[in-house]
Design a protein around this motif. Structure first.
Motif, mmCIF file in Angstrom:
data_model
loop_
_atom_site.group_PDB
_atom_site.id
_atom_site.type_symbol
_atom_site.label_atom_id
_atom_site.label_comp_id
_atom_site.label_asym_id
_atom_site.label_seq_id
_atom_site.Cartn_x
_atom_site.Cartn_y
_atom_site.Cartn_z
ATOM 1 N N ALA A 67 0.844 -1.203 0.000
ATOM 2 C CA ALA A 67 0.000 0.000 0.000
ATOM 3 C C ALA A 67 0.879 1.253 0.000
ATOM 4 O O ALA A 67 1.985 1.240 0.551
ATOM 5 N N ASN A 68 0.358 2.305 -0.599
ATOM 6 C CA ASN A 68 1.030 3.605 -0.536
ATOM 7 C C ASN A 68 0.536 4.300 0.737
ATOM 8 O O ASN A 68 -0.511 4.945 0.755
ATOM 9 N N VAL A 69 1.285 4.101 1.827
ATOM 10 C CA VAL A 69 0.841 4.548 3.152
ATOM 11 C C VAL A 69 0.586 6.054 3.172
ATOM 12 O O VAL A 69 -0.468 6.521 3.623
ATOM 13 N N GLN A 70 1.561 6.813 2.637
ATOM 14 C CA GLN A 70 1.432 8.268 2.719
ATOM 15 C C GLN A 70 0.236 8.775 1.934
ATOM 16 O O GLN A 70 -0.518 9.630 2.400
ATOM 17 N N GLU A 71 0.042 8.213 0.741
ATOM 18 C CA GLU A 71 -1.094 8.645 -0.102
ATOM 19 C C GLU A 71 -2.416 8.329 0.590
ATOM 20 O O GLU A 71 -3.338 9.147 0.621
ATOM 21 N N CYS A 72 -2.501 7.152 1.183
ATOM 22 C CA CYS A 72 -3.742 6.735 1.848
ATOM 23 C C CYS A 72 -4.022 7.623 3.063
ATOM 24 O O CYS A 72 -5.148 8.099 3.254
ATOM 25 N N LEU A 73 -2.989 7.880 3.879
ATOM 26 C CA LEU A 73 -3.195 8.714 5.082
ATOM 27 C C LEU A 73 -3.546 10.151 4.691
ATOM 28 O O LEU A 73 -4.358 10.803 5.350
ATOM 29 N N THR A 74 -2.946 10.630 3.598
ATOM 30 C CA THR A 74 -3.256 11.990 3.137
ATOM 31 C C THR A 74 -4.704 12.067 2.657
ATOM 32 O O THR A 74 -5.424 13.023 2.963
ATOM 33 N N THR A 75 -5.141 11.059 1.921
ATOM 34 C CA THR A 75 -6.532 11.050 1.433
ATOM 35 C C THR A 75 -7.502 10.979 2.611
ATOM 36 O O THR A 75 -8.522 11.671 2.625
ATOM 37 N N LEU A 76 -7.176 10.176 3.612
ATOM 38 C CA LEU A 76 -8.037 10.103 4.802
ATOM 39 C C LEU A 76 -8.076 11.457 5.518
ATOM 40 O O LEU A 76 -9.133 11.903 5.961
ATOM 41 N N ALA A 77 -6.914 12.110 5.618
ATOM 42 C CA ALA A 77 -6.861 13.420 6.282
ATOM 43 C C ALA A 77 -7.736 14.425 5.540
ATOM 44 O O ALA A 77 -8.384 15.278 6.160
ATOM 45 N N MET A 78 -7.786 14.297 4.202
ATOM 46 C CA MET A 78 -8.615 15.226 3.423
ATOM 47 C C MET A 78 -10.104 15.023 3.694
ATOM 48 O O MET A 78 -10.915 15.919 3.475
ATOM 49 N N THR A 79 -10.482 13.839 4.192
ATOM 50 C CA THR A 79 -11.888 13.601 4.553
ATOM 51 C C THR A 79 -12.170 14.018 6.007
ATOM 52 O O THR A 79 -13.283 13.850 6.503
ATOM 53 N N GLY A 80 -11.126 14.485 6.696
ATOM 54 C CA GLY A 80 -11.306 14.913 8.080
ATOM 55 C C GLY A 80 -10.787 13.921 9.098
ATOM 56 O O GLY A 80 -10.867 14.158 10.306
ATOM 57 N N LEU A 81 -10.235 12.798 8.622
ATOM 58 C CA LEU A 81 -9.708 11.788 9.537
ATOM 59 C C LEU A 81 -8.178 11.805 9.459
ATOM 60 O O LEU A 81 -7.583 11.126 8.621
ATOM 61 N N SER A 82 -7.568 12.602 10.341
ATOM 62 C CA SER A 82 -6.112 12.713 10.337
ATOM 63 C C SER A 82 -5.532 11.825 11.431
ATOM 64 O O SER A 82 -5.950 11.908 12.591
ATOM 65 N N PHE A 83 -4.573 11.002 11.063
ATOM 66 C CA PHE A 83 -3.928 10.130 12.048
ATOM 67 C C PHE A 83 -2.677 10.782 12.642
ATOM 68 O O PHE A 83 -1.998 10.175 13.441
ATOM 69 N N THR A 84 -2.382 12.020 12.232
ATOM 70 C CA THR A 84 -1.179 12.669 12.755
ATOM 71 C C THR A 84 -1.511 13.775 13.759
ATOM 72 O O THR A 84 -0.621 14.304 14.401
ATOM 73 N N GLU A 85 -2.774 14.143 13.877
ATOM 74 C CA GLU A 85 -3.146 15.214 14.825
ATOM 75 C C GLU A 85 -3.598 14.623 16.150
ATOM 76 O O GLU A 85 -4.213 13.563 16.178
#
Ligand SMILES: C[S@@+](CC[C@H](N)C(=O)[O-])C[C@H]1O[C@@H](n2cnc3c(N)ncnc32)[C@H](O)[C@@H]1O
Length: 201
Positions: A183-201
């Motif tokens: 999986a492209n981890v960074q791309e997936c986490l960035t797309t999730l963050a764009m939906t309002g689900l950020s795993f880094t905040e």
């Protein structure tokens, strides 16, 4: 078009899909309860007779894994790894047991924690399943296990996911995004963050 296996989907409804899956994804609904008219009737803990290996780009689970017996959880996670493509991912939401227990100790087991479309929800409901539904005879709604972020992350890694992010969110929710080895981890986490689900905040 990519495909998402929605485990423990409940009744059909676009609002039940996480926003990341709402455009360009084909949903396949799986539930143990035939009355919710899923595409596949079976348990998340054993999908072998119904779902071929490496067929889905994603698996989505909202308030389903806590309905498994605890001993079924490693098997269910192994099943999710099996049905995902090598570059797929698993997005999961379940009650955050730590927050639920804090609320139980602070406010009482039968205090109203929040009001859902199904009515008031108490820590007791989050621990053992929605009591009103179970009282109506829907044993599929009983909860049989629970998760903290540490435990959920460990179990997902043990099941074979290559990268796992967890998040304790507001509203008693615990989230995890678990990535397959390619999986492209960074791309997936960035797309999730764009939906309002950020795993880094
Ligand atoms: C609380 S509902 C969640 C419905 C939906 N995902 C949502 O978030 O609105 C839990 C669902 O899990 C289903 N379920 C319970 N045990 C299951 C199992 N072992 N395998 C698959 N589905 C199960 C129930 O029938 C129910 O539809």
């Amino acid at each position: 078009m990519r495909s998402v296996l929605h485990i423990g989907s409940g009744p059909r409804g676009i609002h039940r899909l996480h926003p990341i899956f709402q455009a360009g994804w084909r949903e396949v609904r799986l539930d143990l309860d035939p009355s919710v008219e899923p595409d596949i009737v079976c348990s998340t803990a054993d999908m072998r007779a119904h779902v071929a290996s490496e067929t889905f780009d994603a698996v989505w689970s909202s308030h389903n894994i806590e309905h498994l017996y605890d001993h079924e959880v490693p098997r269910a996670f192994a099943e999710i790894v099996r049905v995902l493509k090598p570059d797929g991912f698993f997005l999961v939401r379940c009650p955050d047991l730590e927050t639920v227990l804090e609320a139980a100790l602070r406010d009482g087991l039968e205090s109203t924690a929040y009001v859902s479309p199904a009515g008031p929800i108490t820590p007791l409901d989050m621990l053992f399943g929605h009591r009103a539904s179970v009282a109506r005879g829907n044993a599929f709604m009983a909860h049989r296990t629970g998760f903290t972020d540490i435990r959920l992350g460990r179990l997902l890694l043990e099941a074979g996911f290559a990268h796992v992010s967890t998040k304790r969110a507001s509203g008693f929710d615990l989230w995890a995004a678990a990535m397959m080895p390619q999986a492209n981890v960074q791309e997936c986490l960035t797309t999730l963050a764009m939906t309002g689900l950020s795993f880094t905040e």
